[in-house]
Design an enzyme around this catalytic site. Structure first.
Site, PDB file in Angstrom:
ATOM      1  N   ASP A  44       9.543   9.182  -0.420  1.00 49.34           N
ATOM      2  CA  ASP A  44       8.130   8.964  -0.733  1.00 49.34           C
ATOM      3  C   ASP A  44       7.909   7.540  -1.231  1.00 49.34           C
ATOM      4  O   ASP A  44       8.469   7.131  -2.249  1.00 49.34           O
ATOM      5  CB  ASP A  44       7.701   9.966  -1.818  1.00 49.34           C
ATOM      6  CG  ASP A  44       6.235   9.850  -2.182  1.00 49.34           C
ATOM      7  OD1 ASP A  44       5.420  10.587  -1.613  1.00 49.34           O
ATOM      8  OD2 ASP A  44       5.917   9.013  -3.067  1.00 49.34           O
ATOM      9  N   TYR A  49       3.346   0.663  -4.225  1.00 51.52           N
ATOM     10  CA  TYR A  49       4.661   0.561  -4.865  1.00 51.52           C
ATOM     11  C   TYR A  49       5.311  -0.787  -4.545  1.00 51.52           C
ATOM     12  O   TYR A  49       6.268  -1.181  -5.205  1.00 51.52           O
ATOM     13  CB  TYR A  49       5.593   1.687  -4.404  1.00 51.52           C
ATOM     14  CG  TYR A  49       5.147   3.082  -4.749  1.00 51.52           C
ATOM     15  CD1 TYR A  49       4.043   3.329  -5.557  1.00 51.52           C
ATOM     16  CD2 TYR A  49       5.842   4.180  -4.259  1.00 51.52           C
ATOM     17  CE1 TYR A  49       3.638   4.611  -5.858  1.00 51.52           C
ATOM     18  CE2 TYR A  49       5.450   5.474  -4.557  1.00 51.52           C
ATOM     19  CZ  TYR A  49       4.347   5.682  -5.355  1.00 51.52           C
ATOM     20  OH  TYR A  49       3.958   6.976  -5.650  1.00 51.52           O
ATOM     21  N   LYS A  74       1.447   5.912   1.436  1.00 49.52           N
ATOM     22  CA  LYS A  74       0.114   6.198   0.908  1.00 49.52           C
ATOM     23  C   LYS A  74      -0.808   4.997   1.097  1.00 49.52           C
ATOM     24  O   LYS A  74      -0.408   3.854   0.887  1.00 49.52           O
ATOM     25  CB  LYS A  74       0.193   6.550  -0.585  1.00 49.52           C
ATOM     26  CG  LYS A  74       1.155   7.679  -0.903  1.00 49.52           C
ATOM     27  CD  LYS A  74       1.136   8.006  -2.384  1.00 49.52           C
ATOM     28  CE  LYS A  74       2.310   8.895  -2.753  1.00 49.52           C
ATOM     29  NZ  LYS A  74       3.589   8.147  -2.801  1.00 49.52           N
ATOM     30  N   HIS A 107      -4.029   7.618  -1.332  1.00 57.82           N
ATOM     31  CA  HIS A 107      -3.351   7.584  -2.628  1.00 57.82           C
ATOM     32  C   HIS A 107      -4.205   8.167  -3.750  1.00 57.82           C
ATOM     33  O   HIS A 107      -3.690   8.831  -4.643  1.00 57.82           O
ATOM     34  CB  HIS A 107      -2.954   6.149  -2.961  1.00 57.82           C
ATOM     35  CG  HIS A 107      -1.811   6.048  -3.917  1.00 57.82           C
ATOM     36  ND1 HIS A 107      -0.933   4.996  -3.918  1.00 57.82           N
ATOM     37  CD2 HIS A 107      -1.383   6.860  -4.902  1.00 57.82           C
ATOM     38  CE1 HIS A 107      -0.025   5.159  -4.859  1.00 57.82           C
ATOM     39  NE2 HIS A 107      -0.283   6.282  -5.479  1.00 57.82           N
TER      40      HIS A 107
END
Length: 277
Positions: A44, A49, A74, A107
């Protein structure tokens, strides 16, 4: 072998995954390679990120065939306009070095802008083009889900929420069950709110000869919640994955669920939720 769930679109998803926030750089690559070697098959990541390139590098270095892995990314809140959502996803694939995502999530709904229904229609189009296989959302409330389903006629396969013994999300899990959406849990161990020392967790850990974290992850499994724990430590990665060989009693499950606060909170303090602009 990790069990799988069948999603509402017919695809299957591993029953536990590996979270990659905030892993980055060479250490991040090593951590993801280690996780795949330990047996994780659901990885994931997210645009926010900042580690999609590292995840892609780790996938290539792992030696595991692409079709044995389930990769999630996401879409950030700043990319909710239809054209932006399409371009953002294509850029994610380029950074990852992949030709498709197994699961792509919005997200969070970014409600002050209110274009998440537009982003959802873009994900439907991306699925039709074969760039993503399954589509879902993250941090959506029942009202957000209702809007995109009514607008598009397409129900998300997954809604990824903060979910742990301190915040068991019973109401949203019931909504998901009614709609046929798989609940996925970020921060599944509770981070600073971890309940490891509480007797509801510590007693079954002692009875079963496992760690408190394993008890909590097993609680997720028996709830039907799909946890995505994060750790860069190889031994902890292995422990977190080893939750399918024991079982909690009904009484233990109830006691762990009772640890939660019923304060109606949806979002926690994870920066990966609130950094969307």
């Amino acid at each position: 072998m990790i069990p799988t769930y069948e999603l509402n679109d017919g695809h299957t998803i591993p029953a536990i995954g590996f979270g990659t926030y905030p892993l980055s750089g060479a250490e991040g690559v090593d951590a993801v390679v280690s996780a795949i070697a330990a047996g994780y098959r659901l990885i994931d990541t997210a645009v926010n990120y900042g580690n999609e390139a590292e995840v892609g590098e780790a996938i290539r270095a792992s030696g595991v065939p692409r079709d044995e892995l389930f990769v999630t990314s996401k879409l950030p809140g700043r990319h909710h306009a239809h054209a932006d959502a399409i371009a953002s996803t294509e850029e994610s694939l380029e950074r990852l070095g992949l030709d498709h995502l197994d699961l792509h999530l919005i997200h969070w709904p970014n409600p002050s802008v209110g274009r998440y229904h537009e982003a959802w229609r873009a994900l439907v189009e991306l699925r039709e083009r074969g760039l993503v296989r399954s589509i879902g959302v993250s941090n959506f409330t029942a009202a957000h889900l209702e809007r995109i389903i009514d607008d598009s006629g397409v129900t998300p396969a997954v809604n990824q929420l903060e979910l742990h013994p301190g915040f068991p999300q019973a109401e949203m899990r019931a909504v998901h069950d009614r709609l046929g959406i798989r609940t996925e849990a970020w921060s599944p161990l509770g981070k600073r709110q971890a309940k490891y020392g509480d007797p509801a967790v510590a007693v079954p850990a002692e009875r079963l000869g496992v760690t408190p974290a394993q008890v909590v992850l097993r609680w997720h499994v028996q709830l039907g919640s799909l946890p995505i724990p994060k750790s860069a430590d190889p031994e902890r990665q292995r422990q977190n994955l080893d939750v399918f060989g024991f079982e909690l009693t009904d009484e233990e499950m109830t006691a762990i669920s009772a640890l939660g606060r019923a304060d109606g909170r949806l979002f926690g303090g994870d920066p990966d939720v609130h950094e969307e602009m």
